[in-house]
Design an enzyme around this catalytic site. Structure first.
Site, mmCIF file in Angstrom:
data_model
loop_
_atom_site.group_PDB
_atom_site.id
_atom_site.type_symbol
_atom_site.label_atom_id
_atom_site.label_comp_id
_atom_site.label_asym_id
_atom_site.label_seq_id
_atom_site.Cartn_x
_atom_site.Cartn_y
_atom_site.Cartn_z
ATOM 1 N N ASN A 17 0.843 -1.208 0.000
ATOM 2 C CA ASN A 17 0.000 0.000 0.000
ATOM 3 C C ASN A 17 0.877 1.256 0.000
ATOM 4 O O ASN A 17 0.602 2.233 -0.705
ATOM 5 C CB ASN A 17 -0.882 0.053 1.245
ATOM 6 C CG ASN A 17 -1.964 -1.012 1.260
ATOM 7 O OD1 ASN A 17 -2.309 -1.565 0.226
ATOM 8 N ND2 ASN A 17 -2.508 -1.299 2.436
ATOM 9 N N GLY A 48 -3.579 5.207 6.887
ATOM 10 C CA GLY A 48 -2.219 5.403 7.411
ATOM 11 C C GLY A 48 -1.172 5.147 6.337
ATOM 12 O O GLY A 48 -0.174 5.878 6.233
ATOM 13 N N ASP A 49 -1.386 4.135 5.528
ATOM 14 C CA ASP A 49 -0.418 3.812 4.464
ATOM 15 C C ASP A 49 -0.382 4.930 3.418
ATOM 16 O O ASP A 49 0.684 5.278 2.897
ATOM 17 C CB ASP A 49 -0.793 2.487 3.784
ATOM 18 C CG ASP A 49 -0.801 1.334 4.772
ATOM 19 O OD1 ASP A 49 -0.045 1.389 5.759
ATOM 20 O OD2 ASP A 49 -1.575 0.375 4.568
HETATM 21 O O1 RIB Z 1 -2.849 -0.974 6.516
HETATM 22 C C1 RIB Z 1 -3.809 -1.743 5.866
HETATM 23 C C2 RIB Z 1 -3.257 -3.092 5.540
HETATM 24 O O2 RIB Z 1 -3.010 -3.789 6.727
HETATM 25 C C3 RIB Z 1 -4.192 -3.978 4.744
HETATM 26 O O3 RIB Z 1 -4.055 -3.797 3.371
HETATM 27 C C4 RIB Z 1 -3.836 -5.372 5.231
HETATM 28 O O4 RIB Z 1 -3.253 -6.173 4.264
HETATM 29 C C5 RIB Z 1 -2.913 -5.160 6.420
HETATM 30 O O5 RIB Z 1 -1.618 -5.389 6.105
#
Ligand code: RIB
Length: 293
Positions: A44, A244-245
């Site tokens: 992500n 967050g990502d």
């Molecule tokens: O931060 C979200 C992610 O956390 C999801 O995509 C899931 O795979 C976990 O890793």
């Protein structure tokens, strides 16, 4: 020349179930829908960097039967030359999203926890002083990657999610940037109150940029002892997964692009707000055109 970004991180296949509420112990609950999408905190964040307009190379592991994942990552602009295909099953996540858009995530590490030292040594050897290594905590060998990067003069950015005891034993004072949510920050600081957390982390890592994300309460940014609070961008929450990502990826891409810290933070907050307005992890990460358009 701009610094380069190397991201050592997980790749998961996310099974996302919409539910009224998170399933309780002993309860059997029917879901309203299921979608299977690409995710993983590492992947992500790589996609967020790429969609923000940055260049990123991803070190990852993926089952040989999941070629669609490589195709998706590449089409999103991620350099996948360091993504290995292996016989083990890919990592996956079972994600419940409730009626408030909150999530609950069950992980299976799979191929993400089979990295060997040689892979990291070979990859990091190709990078130079001033380049960035981005780490999360869904792969094995984080400590080795950290050590190799520091010994080559790379700047290490850590998003210690999900938090584990191993993170506590890393030389965190050597980090360039730490990006944590409140729970992770509390665990690192062994304190509860935000002010105490900030004070403790600043004392432990005086030379590290520290970003504490607070969801709809915004972000606390600590740099050289200065503490700045940034408000969150208002959003209609559908699913908070990968907000967050998105924040991490946009912040990294913006810094490497030469934006000042507060400008990069503003962009990262706006991107994260857009991400929560749609379902799924990776599909919800906006492109820079969607953000600025
Ligand atoms: O931060 C979200 C992610 O956390 C999801 O995509 C899931 O795979 C976990 O890793």
């Amino acid at each position: 020349m701009k610094p380069r970004i190397l991201n050592f991180g997980s790749i998961n296949i996310d099974h996302v179930y919409r539910v009224d509420h998170f399933v309780q112990a002993g309860e059997t609950l029917a879901s309203d829908s299921l979608s299977t999408v690409l995710g993983g905190k590492g992947a992500n964040q790589s996609v967020a960097i790429a969609r923000a307009g940055g260049d990123v190379r991803h070190i990852g592991r993926l089952c040989e039967t999941d070629q669609w994942v490589s195709t998706y990552l590449e089409a999103s602009g991620v350099d996948i030359s360091l993504v290995e295909t292996v016989a083990e099953p890919s990592g996956h996540a079972i994600i419940q999203v409730d009626r408030h858009g909150e999530n609950s995530i069950l992980l299976h590490g799979g191929a993400n926890i089979g990295f060997e030292s040689a892979t990291l040594e070979k990859a990091i050897a190709q990078y130079d002083s001033g380049d960035y290594l981005l780490l999360q905590n869904e792969t094995n060998a984080i400590a080795l990657a950290f050590e190799l990067a520091i010994s080559k003069g790379l700047k290490v950015v850590l998003n210690p999610a999900p938090m584990s005891d191993e993170i506590l034993s890393l030389p965190l004072e050597k980090l360039d940037t730490l990006i944590v949510n409140l729970g992770e920050a509390q665990a690192l600081a062994s304190k509860d109150k935000l002010d105490d957390v900030v004070e403790s982390l600043t004392a432990k890592m005086p030379n590290t940029r520290i970003l504490i994300t607070l969801g709809d309460q915004g972000v606390v940014f600590v740099n050289n002892g200065d503490v700045t609070k940034i408000d969150a961008t208002t959003a209609k929450v559908v699913d908070t997964t990968a907000a967050g990502d998105t924040f991490v990826g946009y912040f990294m891409a913006s810094i490497v692009d030469g934006l000042k810290d507060l400008e990069a933070l503003d962009r990262a907050c706006r991107a994260a707000a857009l991400a929560v307005e749609s379902l799924g992890a990776m599909p919800s990460i906006p492109t820079s055109d969607q953000l600025e358009g």
